[in-house]
Design a protein around this motif. Sequence first.
Motif, PDB file in Angstrom:
ATOM      1  N   ALA A   1       1.031  -1.099  -0.046  1.00  0.00           N
ATOM      2  CA  ALA A   1      -0.483  -0.055  -0.348  1.00  0.00           C
ATOM      3  C   ALA A   1       1.189   1.606   0.327  1.00  0.00           C
ATOM      4  O   ALA A   1       1.886   0.872  -0.013  1.00  0.00           O
ATOM      5  CB  ALA A   1      -0.861  -0.079   1.378  1.00  0.00           C
ATOM      6  N   GLN A   2       0.450   2.225  -0.334  1.00  0.00           N
ATOM      7  CA  GLN A   2       0.978   3.885  -0.604  1.00  0.00           C
ATOM      8  C   GLN A   2       1.683   4.297   0.933  1.00  0.00           C
ATOM      9  O   GLN A   2       0.416   3.683   2.124  1.00  0.00           O
ATOM     10  CB  GLN A   2       0.133   4.639  -1.514  1.00  0.00           C
ATOM     11  N   THR A   3       2.316   5.103   1.041  1.00  0.00           N
ATOM     12  CA  THR A   3       2.392   5.768   2.367  1.00  0.00           C
ATOM     13  C   THR A   3       2.662   7.041   1.900  1.00  0.00           C
ATOM     14  O   THR A   3       3.268   7.498   1.079  1.00  0.00           O
ATOM     15  CB  THR A   3       4.000   5.297   2.919  1.00  0.00           C
ATOM     16  N   VAL A   4       2.033   7.688   2.836  1.00  0.00           N
ATOM     17  CA  VAL A   4       2.064   9.014   3.450  1.00  0.00           C
ATOM     18  C   VAL A   4       2.890  10.149   4.504  1.00  0.00           C
ATOM     19  O   VAL A   4       2.592   9.374   5.528  1.00  0.00           O
ATOM     20  CB  VAL A   4       0.944   9.405   3.272  1.00  0.00           C
ATOM     21  N   THR A   5       3.685  10.221   3.859  1.00  0.00           N
ATOM     22  CA  THR A   5       4.453  11.204   5.391  1.00  0.00           C
ATOM     23  C   THR A   5       4.690  12.665   5.279  1.00  0.00           C
ATOM     24  O   THR A   5       4.549  13.666   4.572  1.00  0.00           O
ATOM     25  CB  THR A   5       6.308  10.974   4.487  1.00  0.00           C
ATOM     26  N   GLN A   6       3.754  13.454   6.511  1.00  0.00           N
ATOM     27  CA  GLN A   6       3.980  14.088   6.749  1.00  0.00           C
ATOM     28  C   GLN A   6       4.918  14.396   7.821  1.00  0.00           C
ATOM     29  O   GLN A   6       4.224  14.491   9.060  1.00  0.00           O
ATOM     30  CB  GLN A   6       2.955  14.739   7.403  1.00  0.00           C
ATOM     31  N   SER A   7       6.687  15.195   7.892  1.00  0.00           N
ATOM     32  CA  SER A   7       7.528  15.342   8.958  1.00  0.00           C
ATOM     33  C   SER A   7       7.026  16.887   9.888  1.00  0.00           C
ATOM     34  O   SER A   7       8.205  16.693  10.311  1.00  0.00           O
ATOM     35  CB  SER A   7       8.760  15.327   8.153  1.00  0.00           C
ATOM     36  N   GLN A   8       5.902  17.448   9.986  1.00  0.00           N
ATOM     37  CA  GLN A   8       6.507  18.504  10.512  1.00  0.00           C
ATOM     38  C   GLN A   8       4.638  17.686  11.700  1.00  0.00           C
ATOM     39  O   GLN A   8       3.753  18.515  11.015  1.00  0.00           O
ATOM     40  CB  GLN A   8       5.936  20.089  10.367  1.00  0.00           C
TER      41      GLN A   8
ATOM     42  N   PRO B   1      -6.874   5.671  -8.005  1.00  0.00           N
ATOM     43  CA  PRO B   1      -8.543   5.057  -8.521  1.00  0.00           C
ATOM     44  C   PRO B   1      -9.039   4.229  -8.689  1.00  0.00           C
ATOM     45  O   PRO B   1     -10.199   4.105  -8.524  1.00  0.00           O
ATOM     46  CB  PRO B   1      -8.177   6.481  -9.453  1.00  0.00           C
ATOM     47  N   GLY B   2      -7.865   3.658  -8.361  1.00  0.00           N
ATOM     48  CA  GLY B   2      -8.179   1.598  -9.104  1.00  0.00           C
ATOM     49  C   GLY B   2      -9.583   0.972  -8.149  1.00  0.00           C
ATOM     50  O   GLY B   2     -10.338   0.175  -8.780  1.00  0.00           O
ATOM     51  N   ASN B   3      -8.796   1.194  -6.837  1.00  0.00           N
ATOM     52  CA  ASN B   3      -9.882   0.784  -5.915  1.00  0.00           C
ATOM     53  C   ASN B   3     -10.251   1.810  -4.582  1.00  0.00           C
ATOM     54  O   ASN B   3     -11.217   1.387  -3.903  1.00  0.00           O
ATOM     55  CB  ASN B   3      -8.950  -0.568  -5.232  1.00  0.00           C
ATOM     56  N   ASN B   4      -9.616   2.699  -5.289  1.00  0.00           N
ATOM     57  CA  ASN B   4      -9.955   4.167  -4.001  1.00  0.00           C
ATOM     58  C   ASN B   4      -9.890   4.272  -2.264  1.00  0.00           C
ATOM     59  O   ASN B   4     -10.045   4.817  -1.518  1.00  0.00           O
ATOM     60  CB  ASN B   4     -11.906   3.996  -3.849  1.00  0.00           C
ATOM     61  N   ASP B   5      -8.837   3.542  -2.617  1.00  0.00           N
ATOM     62  CA  ASP B   5      -7.653   2.641  -1.236  1.00  0.00           C
ATOM     63  C   ASP B   5      -7.253   4.273  -0.995  1.00  0.00           C
ATOM     64  O   ASP B   5      -6.444   4.581  -1.798  1.00  0.00           O
ATOM     65  CB  ASP B   5      -6.871   1.741  -1.928  1.00  0.00           C
ATOM     66  N   MET B   6      -6.981   4.466   0.428  1.00  0.00           N
ATOM     67  CA  MET B   6      -7.222   6.721   0.157  1.00  0.00           C
ATOM     68  C   MET B   6      -6.526   6.329   1.785  1.00  0.00           C
ATOM     69  O   MET B   6      -6.788   5.857   2.658  1.00  0.00           O
ATOM     70  CB  MET B   6      -8.501   6.875   1.190  1.00  0.00           C
ATOM     71  N   ARG B   7      -5.048   6.950   1.933  1.00  0.00           N
ATOM     72  CA  ARG B   7      -4.617   6.597   3.041  1.00  0.00           C
ATOM     73  C   ARG B   7      -3.949   8.249   3.607  1.00  0.00           C
ATOM     74  O   ARG B   7      -3.998   9.110   2.615  1.00  0.00           O
ATOM     75  CB  ARG B   7      -2.999   6.216   3.011  1.00  0.00           C
TER      76      ARG B   7
ATOM     77  N   ASP C   1     -20.508   4.558  -4.624  1.00  0.00           N
ATOM     78  CA  ASP C   1     -20.008   3.319  -4.598  1.00  0.00           C
ATOM     79  C   ASP C   1     -19.104   2.698  -3.043  1.00  0.00           C
ATOM     80  O   ASP C   1     -18.278   1.635  -3.106  1.00  0.00           O
ATOM     81  CB  ASP C   1     -20.191   2.528  -5.624  1.00  0.00           C
ATOM     82  N   THR C   2     -18.585   3.464  -2.884  1.00  0.00           N
ATOM     83  CA  THR C   2     -17.129   2.939  -1.868  1.00  0.00           C
ATOM     84  C   THR C   2     -17.626   3.735  -0.558  1.00  0.00           C
ATOM     85  O   THR C   2     -17.355   5.098  -0.680  1.00  0.00           O
ATOM     86  CB  THR C   2     -15.529   3.533  -2.691  1.00  0.00           C
ATOM     87  N   MET C   3     -17.414   2.728   0.694  1.00  0.00           N
ATOM     88  CA  MET C   3     -17.847   3.722   2.244  1.00  0.00           C
ATOM     89  C   MET C   3     -16.382   2.571   2.964  1.00  0.00           C
ATOM     90  O   MET C   3     -15.468   1.726   2.222  1.00  0.00           O
ATOM     91  CB  MET C   3     -18.454   3.402   2.322  1.00  0.00           C
ATOM     92  N   TYR C   4     -15.651   3.693   3.294  1.00  0.00           N
ATOM     93  CA  TYR C   4     -14.445   3.000   4.475  1.00  0.00           C
ATOM     94  C   TYR C   4     -15.399   3.102   6.112  1.00  0.00           C
ATOM     95  O   TYR C   4     -15.865   3.703   5.951  1.00  0.00           O
ATOM     96  CB  TYR C   4     -13.111   3.981   3.823  1.00  0.00           C
TER      97      TYR C   4
ATOM     98  N   THR D   1     -13.608  13.149  -7.822  1.00  0.00           N
ATOM     99  CA  THR D   1     -13.932  12.006  -6.669  1.00  0.00           C
ATOM    100  C   THR D   1     -12.609  12.700  -5.254  1.00  0.00           C
ATOM    101  O   THR D   1     -11.817  13.302  -5.458  1.00  0.00           O
ATOM    102  CB  THR D   1     -12.733  11.155  -6.860  1.00  0.00           C
ATOM    103  N   GLU D   2     -13.267  12.643  -3.891  1.00  0.00           N
ATOM    104  CA  GLU D   2     -12.866  13.304  -2.886  1.00  0.00           C
ATOM    105  C   GLU D   2     -13.633  12.406  -1.816  1.00  0.00           C
ATOM    106  O   GLU D   2     -14.786  11.809  -1.935  1.00  0.00           O
ATOM    107  CB  GLU D   2     -13.089  14.586  -2.828  1.00  0.00           C
ATOM    108  N   ALA D   3     -12.957  12.133  -0.662  1.00  0.00           N
ATOM    109  CA  ALA D   3     -13.752  11.462   0.601  1.00  0.00           C
ATOM    110  C   ALA D   3     -14.611  12.332   1.645  1.00  0.00           C
ATOM    111  O   ALA D   3     -14.357  13.293   1.550  1.00  0.00           O
ATOM    112  CB  ALA D   3     -13.152  10.751   0.652  1.00  0.00           C
TER     113      ALA D   3
END
Lengths: 114, 114
Positions: A1-8, A97-103, B30-33, B101-103
Amino acid sequence: AQTVTQSQPEMSVQEAETVTLSCTYDTSESNYYLFWYKQPPSRQMILVIRQEAYKQQNATENRFSVNFQKAAKSFSLKISDSQLGDTAMYFCAFMNPGNNDMRFGAGTRLTVKP
Amino acid sequence: DTAVSQTPKYLVTQMGNDKSIKCEQNLGHDTMYWYKQDSKKFLKIMFSYNNKELIINETVPNRFSPKSPDKAHLNLHINSLELGDSAVYFCASSQRGGGDTEAFFGQGTRLTVV
């Protein structure tokens, strides 16, 4: 899965000044969405700005703008003319956007001082 | 009209109890989290569903079971509650494939296990 980093973890700015929040991400995808969300003390999640990866032009929404550097996988948020109401947690987010996985990143707590 | 609504807003319960949090969206998405936000404000994805099909199931204890009776609803049932389950739980929805798209997030459910 993708990772998101906020360093502050925390930042502060004087009212009316400009502040930039940093965000980097890691992905092998070529198409994706990036977001900045604001969470005030009310805990409601509010979309601030959205960027589509295939668009080279940086998104802007009034006092909010982004600096999207796709090659560097960097997505910073600039807040101009900071207002007291901008005080909140700010989250950077990545969506596939392929599966709307949001991190989400860990967040930056911004305080605007009078 | 609330786009994404969760009930209850606050939930206080004793260790060992079973509880449910309900979520409904009227956006036609169509997507829920389900996300969990801990005391350090970190937002961690737990589950996502697309058209009632489980898409993402992060390393969440088996005591957590999502149920999607239709694409407008995604409920979260938690068995044998533990102190460490105390957190704010957010439901969200989004639409796949849309250019804008947005959540969208519910207002969150603050769960306190005593």
